[in-house]
Design a protein around this motif. Structure first.
Motif, PDB file in Angstrom:
ATOM      1  N   ASN A 186     130.321  59.761 -35.536  1.00  0.00           N
ATOM      2  CA  ASN A 186     131.594  60.384 -35.163  1.00  0.00           C
ATOM      3  C   ASN A 186     131.920  61.545 -36.099  1.00  0.00           C
ATOM      4  O   ASN A 186     132.305  62.619 -35.653  1.00  0.00           O
ATOM      5  CB  ASN A 186     132.741  59.368 -35.186  1.00  0.00           C
ATOM      6  CG  ASN A 186     132.854  58.587 -33.905  1.00  0.00           C
ATOM      7  OD1 ASN A 186     132.234  58.921 -32.899  1.00  0.00           O
ATOM      8  ND2 ASN A 186     133.628  57.534 -33.941  1.00  0.00           N
TER       9      ASN A 186
ATOM     10  N   ILE B 227     132.311  65.506 -35.148  1.00  0.00           N
ATOM     11  CA  ILE B 227     133.545  66.246 -35.423  1.00  0.00           C
ATOM     12  C   ILE B 227     133.250  67.499 -36.242  1.00  0.00           C
ATOM     13  O   ILE B 227     133.696  68.600 -35.915  1.00  0.00           O
ATOM     14  CB  ILE B 227     134.566  65.344 -36.160  1.00  0.00           C
ATOM     15  CG1 ILE B 227     135.035  64.219 -35.229  1.00  0.00           C
ATOM     16  CG2 ILE B 227     135.753  66.157 -36.664  1.00  0.00           C
ATOM     17  CD1 ILE B 227     135.748  63.086 -35.952  1.00  0.00           C
TER      18      ILE B 227
ATOM     19  N   PRO C  64     142.855  62.462 -38.821  1.00  0.00           N
ATOM     20  CA  PRO C  64     143.064  62.134 -37.416  1.00  0.00           C
ATOM     21  C   PRO C  64     144.399  62.641 -36.901  1.00  0.00           C
ATOM     22  O   PRO C  64     145.391  62.671 -37.622  1.00  0.00           O
ATOM     23  CB  PRO C  64     143.013  60.610 -37.395  1.00  0.00           C
ATOM     24  CG  PRO C  64     143.328  60.186 -38.784  1.00  0.00           C
ATOM     25  CD  PRO C  64     142.866  61.288 -39.682  1.00  0.00           C
TER      26      PRO C  64
ATOM     27  N   ASP D 131     145.547  61.449 -29.759  1.00  0.00           N
ATOM     28  CA  ASP D 131     144.661  61.518 -28.591  1.00  0.00           C
ATOM     29  C   ASP D 131     143.258  61.997 -28.909  1.00  0.00           C
ATOM     30  O   ASP D 131     142.762  62.946 -28.313  1.00  0.00           O
ATOM     31  CB  ASP D 131     145.279  62.422 -27.512  1.00  0.00           C
ATOM     32  CG  ASP D 131     146.625  61.908 -27.037  1.00  0.00           C
ATOM     33  OD1 ASP D 131     146.804  60.679 -26.990  1.00  0.00           O
ATOM     34  OD2 ASP D 131     147.489  62.736 -26.720  1.00  0.00           O
ATOM     35  N   TRP D 132     142.588  61.341 -29.860  1.00  0.00           N
ATOM     36  CA  TRP D 132     141.199  61.657 -30.189  1.00  0.00           C
ATOM     37  C   TRP D 132     141.027  63.065 -30.740  1.00  0.00           C
ATOM     38  O   TRP D 132     139.977  63.676 -30.623  1.00  0.00           O
ATOM     39  CB  TRP D 132     140.274  61.458 -28.982  1.00  0.00           C
ATOM     40  CG  TRP D 132     140.197  60.030 -28.573  1.00  0.00           C
ATOM     41  CD1 TRP D 132     140.941  59.427 -27.600  1.00  0.00           C
ATOM     42  CD2 TRP D 132     139.379  59.009 -29.133  1.00  0.00           C
ATOM     43  NE1 TRP D 132     140.626  58.101 -27.523  1.00  0.00           N
ATOM     44  CE2 TRP D 132     139.667  57.813 -28.447  1.00  0.00           C
ATOM     45  CE3 TRP D 132     138.429  58.997 -30.149  1.00  0.00           C
ATOM     46  CZ2 TRP D 132     139.035  56.618 -28.763  1.00  0.00           C
ATOM     47  CZ3 TRP D 132     137.797  57.802 -30.452  1.00  0.00           C
ATOM     48  CH2 TRP D 132     138.103  56.631 -29.765  1.00  0.00           C
ATOM     49  N   SER D 133     142.084  63.628 -31.303  1.00  0.00           N
ATOM     50  CA  SER D 133     141.960  64.944 -31.925  1.00  0.00           C
ATOM     51  C   SER D 133     141.943  64.770 -33.440  1.00  0.00           C
ATOM     52  O   SER D 133     142.455  63.788 -33.971  1.00  0.00           O
ATOM     53  CB  SER D 133     143.107  65.871 -31.510  1.00  0.00           C
ATOM     54  OG  SER D 133     144.330  65.428 -32.051  1.00  0.00           O
ATOM     55  N   TYR D 134     141.337  65.735 -34.111  1.00  0.00           N
ATOM     56  CA  TYR D 134     141.198  65.692 -35.563  1.00  0.00           C
ATOM     57  C   TYR D 134     141.443  67.079 -36.123  1.00  0.00           C
ATOM     58  O   TYR D 134     141.005  68.068 -35.540  1.00  0.00           O
ATOM     59  CB  TYR D 134     139.782  65.243 -35.972  1.00  0.00           C
ATOM     60  CG  TYR D 134     139.429  63.874 -35.456  1.00  0.00           C
ATOM     61  CD1 TYR D 134     139.642  62.740 -36.231  1.00  0.00           C
ATOM     62  CD2 TYR D 134     138.908  63.718 -34.180  1.00  0.00           C
ATOM     63  CE1 TYR D 134     139.332  61.485 -35.754  1.00  0.00           C
ATOM     64  CE2 TYR D 134     138.595  62.456 -33.691  1.00  0.00           C
ATOM     65  CZ  TYR D 134     138.812  61.347 -34.483  1.00  0.00           C
ATOM     66  OH  TYR D 134     138.512  60.099 -34.004  1.00  0.00           O
TER      67      TYR D 134
ATOM     68  N   GLU E  62     139.002  68.175 -30.627  1.00  0.00           N
ATOM     69  CA  GLU E  62     139.263  67.054 -29.735  1.00  0.00           C
ATOM     70  C   GLU E  62     137.918  66.432 -29.404  1.00  0.00           C
ATOM     71  O   GLU E  62     137.110  67.015 -28.684  1.00  0.00           O
ATOM     72  CB  GLU E  62     139.984  67.538 -28.482  1.00  0.00           C
ATOM     73  CG  GLU E  62     141.377  68.078 -28.786  1.00  0.00           C
ATOM     74  CD  GLU E  62     142.059  68.666 -27.566  1.00  0.00           C
ATOM     75  OE1 GLU E  62     141.521  68.525 -26.454  1.00  0.00           O
ATOM     76  OE2 GLU E  62     143.118  69.267 -27.724  1.00  0.00           O
ATOM     77  N   LEU E  63     137.675  65.248 -29.946  1.00  0.00           N
ATOM     78  CA  LEU E  63     136.350  64.636 -29.859  1.00  0.00           C
ATOM     79  C   LEU E  63     135.980  64.269 -28.426  1.00  0.00           C
ATOM     80  O   LEU E  63     134.843  64.448 -28.017  1.00  0.00           O
ATOM     81  CB  LEU E  63     136.289  63.392 -30.751  1.00  0.00           C
ATOM     82  CG  LEU E  63     134.902  62.788 -30.946  1.00  0.00           C
ATOM     83  CD1 LEU E  63     133.944  63.819 -31.542  1.00  0.00           C
ATOM     84  CD2 LEU E  63     134.973  61.570 -31.816  1.00  0.00           C
ATOM     85  N   ALA E  64     136.943  63.819 -27.646  1.00  0.00           N
ATOM     86  CA  ALA E  64     136.631  63.350 -26.295  1.00  0.00           C
ATOM     87  C   ALA E  64     136.078  64.474 -25.418  1.00  0.00           C
ATOM     88  O   ALA E  64     135.219  64.247 -24.575  1.00  0.00           O
ATOM     89  CB  ALA E  64     137.874  62.751 -25.646  1.00  0.00           C
ATOM     90  N   THR E  65     136.544  65.696 -25.638  1.00  0.00           N
ATOM     91  CA  THR E  65     136.122  66.812 -24.792  1.00  0.00           C
ATOM     92  C   THR E  65     135.220  67.791 -25.523  1.00  0.00           C
ATOM     93  O   THR E  65     134.696  68.692 -24.913  1.00  0.00           O
ATOM     94  CB  THR E  65     137.354  67.576 -24.291  1.00  0.00           C
ATOM     95  OG1 THR E  65     138.054  68.122 -25.433  1.00  0.00           O
ATOM     96  CG2 THR E  65     138.284  66.708 -23.492  1.00  0.00           C
ATOM     97  N   GLN E  66     135.068  67.616 -26.846  1.00  0.00           N
ATOM     98  CA  GLN E  66     134.301  68.535 -27.676  1.00  0.00           C
ATOM     99  C   GLN E  66     134.890  69.938 -27.608  1.00  0.00           C
ATOM    100  O   GLN E  66     134.207  70.924 -27.793  1.00  0.00           O
ATOM    101  CB  GLN E  66     132.824  68.560 -27.273  1.00  0.00           C
ATOM    102  CG  GLN E  66     132.101  67.279 -27.575  1.00  0.00           C
ATOM    103  CD  GLN E  66     131.993  67.011 -29.073  1.00  0.00           C
ATOM    104  OE1 GLN E  66     131.569  67.853 -29.823  1.00  0.00           O
ATOM    105  NE2 GLN E  66     132.401  65.826 -29.475  1.00  0.00           N
TER     106      GLN E  66
END
Length: 75
Positions: free
Chosen positions: A6, A10, A47, A50-53, A66-70
């Protein structure tokens, strides 16, 4: 998926390219991590929602990943 991959995803999405991680350090204050690469660069990952960093590069540049969408949002 392991924690290490992960962090690799990221940091790679933030512009570091294909990275090799030497060590991951948990910071005493807050949820941020310091990720030390094999080349000695230190990246910070905090973090967000919503899966953003928020990723801070060794030169101080910050990016939202945003990890989910790259999808990378440049500041």
């Amino acid at each position: 998926m392991t924690m290490k991959s992960n962090e690799q995803q990221i940091i790679s999405a933030a512009g570091a390219g294909d990275v090799a991680i030497r060590e991951i350090q948990h910071i005493d204050v807050g949820p941020a991590l310091h990720v030390i690469l094999e080349n000695g660069d230190v990246w910070s990952i905090a973090p967000g929602p919503d899966w953003s960093y928020t990723v801070t590069a060794p030169d101080g540049r910050e990016q939202l990943v945003e990890l989910a969408t790259q999808h990378v949002v440049h500041h």
